[in-house]
Design an enzyme around this catalytic site. Structure first.
Site, short mmCIF file in Angstrom:
data_model
loop_
_atom_site.label_atom_id
_atom_site.label_comp_id
_atom_site.label_asym_id
_atom_site.label_seq_id
_atom_site.Cartn_x
_atom_site.Cartn_y
_atom_site.Cartn_z
N ARG A 242 3.54 -2.30 11.00
CA ARG A 242 3.53 -3.48 10.13
C ARG A 242 4.86 -3.54 9.39
NH1 ARG A 242 0.42 -6.03 12.37
NH2 ARG A 242 -1.65 -6.73 11.85
N GLU A 271 8.19 -11.76 8.04
CA GLU A 271 7.98 -12.51 9.29
C GLU A 271 7.48 -13.91 8.94
OE1 GLU A 271 5.40 -10.50 12.10
OE2 GLU A 271 6.38 -8.59 11.71
N HIS A 289 7.43 -9.22 17.19
CA HIS A 289 6.02 -8.86 17.02
C HIS A 289 5.19 -9.20 18.27
CE1 HIS A 289 2.76 -8.21 13.71
NE2 HIS A 289 2.39 -7.69 14.86
P1 NAD Z 1 -5.78 2.88 13.90
O1 NAD Z 1 -6.56 2.49 12.71
O2 NAD Z 1 -6.49 3.18 15.16
O3 NAD Z 1 -4.82 4.12 13.57
C1 NAD Z 1 -4.11 4.23 12.37
C2 NAD Z 1 -4.02 5.70 12.04
O4 NAD Z 1 -3.15 5.87 10.93
C3 NAD Z 1 -5.37 6.31 11.65
O5 NAD Z 1 -5.68 7.41 12.50
C4 NAD Z 1 -5.15 6.78 10.20
O6 NAD Z 1 -5.83 7.97 9.92
C5 NAD Z 1 -3.64 6.98 10.22
N1 NAD Z 1 -3.02 7.04 8.90
C6 NAD Z 1 -3.39 6.43 7.74
N2 NAD Z 1 -2.54 6.78 6.75
C7 NAD Z 1 -1.62 7.61 7.30
C8 NAD Z 1 -0.49 8.30 6.79
N3 NAD Z 1 -0.12 8.21 5.52
N4 NAD Z 1 0.22 9.09 7.64
C9 NAD Z 1 -0.12 9.20 8.93
N5 NAD Z 1 -1.19 8.58 9.47
C10 NAD Z 1 -1.93 7.80 8.66
O7 NAD Z 1 -4.74 1.67 14.14
P2 NAD Z 1 -3.99 1.27 15.48
O8 NAD Z 1 -4.85 0.34 16.27
O9 NAD Z 1 -3.47 2.49 16.13
O10 NAD Z 1 -2.79 0.39 14.87
C11 NAD Z 1 -1.73 1.01 14.18
C12 NAD Z 1 -0.83 -0.04 13.56
O11 NAD Z 1 -0.29 -0.89 14.60
C13 NAD Z 1 -1.52 -0.98 12.58
O12 NAD Z 1 -0.68 -1.19 11.47
C14 NAD Z 1 -1.67 -2.28 13.35
O13 NAD Z 1 -1.71 -3.40 12.51
C15 NAD Z 1 -0.40 -2.25 14.20
N6 NAD Z 1 -0.42 -3.08 15.40
C16 NAD Z 1 0.75 -3.67 15.79
C17 NAD Z 1 0.78 -4.46 16.93
C18 NAD Z 1 2.05 -5.10 17.37
O14 NAD Z 1 2.00 -6.15 18.02
N7 NAD Z 1 3.21 -4.55 17.04
C19 NAD Z 1 -0.40 -4.66 17.70
C20 NAD Z 1 -1.56 -4.00 17.29
C21 NAD Z 1 -1.56 -3.21 16.15
#
Ligand code: NAD
Length: 317
Positions: A242, A271, A289
């Site tokens: 994000r 964005e 994105h």
């Molecule tokens: P998820 O919820 O499956 O995984 C996130 C992980 O981060 C969890 O395991 C959580 O325990 C961990 N976490 C929380 N705080 C933390 C910290 N301080 N240090 C380390 N780890 C920590 O989410 P996901 O589906 O893997 O998505 C991850 C990110 O990717 C989200 O921000 C989501 O919005 C983003 N995303 C981006 C796109 C894109 O187009 N670029 C697409 C989908 C998701």
């Protein structure tokens, strides 16, 4: 008949499943300011990130609207708690795009490690031999260390891709002790997992050659000047999580000072109008994105949406 407004679109595979079940799916976009006039014509509204479902809009609902679905992960554009208070269920499709995001991240890492993003821009200007020399200090990924911050869905998918590239993988996630990473997630006959234990955040960012962030959005950057300074001098940093997870000004300062090999950004603060200095920087590979923007991911999202909606109304009847 159940009427669904897919205001930011829905993949044809998901639309077909819903229509085959007898639901009506409208994909003609209703402008944001006109949504309040039609909200009571629908049982379900599906949005991506463009359409906002905020309190004033929810207040116009007379009770017909039962479900709001976010085709994707982030729910920042929906007042989730308020919707639920008003009896509207809110769903998202977090799992469907993980592999596509992981692949985009690996594409960016390959760009930076071999200067491909800048070679693509510069070769048209001639100077073949000069560029060949300029880009002669590329980094081979096999044998190098990938550090993954956030070991959720995308972190796990990226770990699998990185292991497949011959990288060593280290991971940090304060809420996860260890996870199984499928090594051949789409192979019909080879089933094998790697069990990866998490390490301390500081250890990962100090030791990794490449650091990729897969955490939720926070109030303040997870990676600022202090964390950047801990990274190896020739490290690569990727943010496809994000905008705001990385302090963009601190990143620019670090890159301009010669620290880090480069960075890759698929997400930005502000964005859809990111800081132009990031977009122009020769050490940054950028994309707008598009982590989840593959037809495979969109098809999976569409089918997952159909499952959610059919499950919801199926249980009601
Ligand atoms: P998820 O919820 O499956 O995984 C996130 C992980 O981060 C969890 O395991 C959580 O325990 C961990 N976490 C929380 N705080 C933390 C910290 N301080 N240090 C380390 N780890 C920590 O989410 P996901 O589906 O893997 O998505 C991850 C990110 O990717 C989200 O921000 C989501 O919005 C983003 N995303 C981006 C796109 C894109 O187009 N670029 C697409 C989908 C998701």
């Amino acid at each position: 008949m159940i009427r669904i407004l897919a205001n930011d679109g829905i993949h044809p595979d998901g639309k077909l499943l819903l229509e085959e079940a007898g639901y009506e799916v409208i994909t003609d976009k209703v402008p944001q300011e006109e949504l309040a006039d039609v909200i009571n014509d629908f049982d379900v509204i599906i949005v991506r990130s463009a359409t906002k479902i905020r309190k004033p809009l929810i207040d116009r609902s007379n009770g017909r609207l039962k479900v709001v679905c976010r085709a994707g992960v982030g729910l920042d554009n929906i007042d989730v708690a308020y919707a639920k208070e008003k009896g509207i269920s809110v769903f998202n499709t977090p799992a469907a795009s993980s592999q596509s995001v992981a692949e985009l991240v690996m594409g960016h890492i390959l760009n930076i490690s071999r200067f491909l993003h800048i070679a693509n821009r510069e070769m048209i200007n001639g100077n073949f031999k000069g560029l060949k020399k300029q880009f002669s200090k590329g980094k081979q990924l096999a044998g190098s260390t990938m550090g993954i911050i956030g070991f959720g869905r995308i972190g796990v998918a990226l770990a699998g891709v990185a292991l497949g590239m011959g990288m060593k993988v280290i991971v940090s996630d304060p809420y996860v002790e260890s996870r199984e990473v499928p090594l051949f997630p789409n192979h019909y006959s080879i089933k094998s997992n790697a069990l990866i234990y998490t390490d301390k955040f500081e250890d990962v960012i100090r030791q990794a050659d490449t650091i990729s962030l897969h955490v939720p959005a926070f109030d303040k950057p997870l990676i600022g000047a202090k964390e950047l300074a801990m990274m190896k001098d020739d490290a690569i940093l990727v943010n496809a999580a994000r905008g705001g997870v990385v302090d963009e000004e601190a990143l620019l300062e670090a890159l301009d000072s010669g620290h880090l090999m480069g960075a890759a950004l698929d997400v930005f603060t502000g964005e859809p109008t990111p800081n132009k200095r990031l977009l122009n920087h020769p050490k940054i590979s950028v994309s707008p994105h598009i982590g989840a923007s593959t037809s495979a991911a969109q098809s999976m999202i569409g089918r997952e949406l159909a499952d959610i909606i059919l499950g919801f109304f199926g249980e009601l009847t």
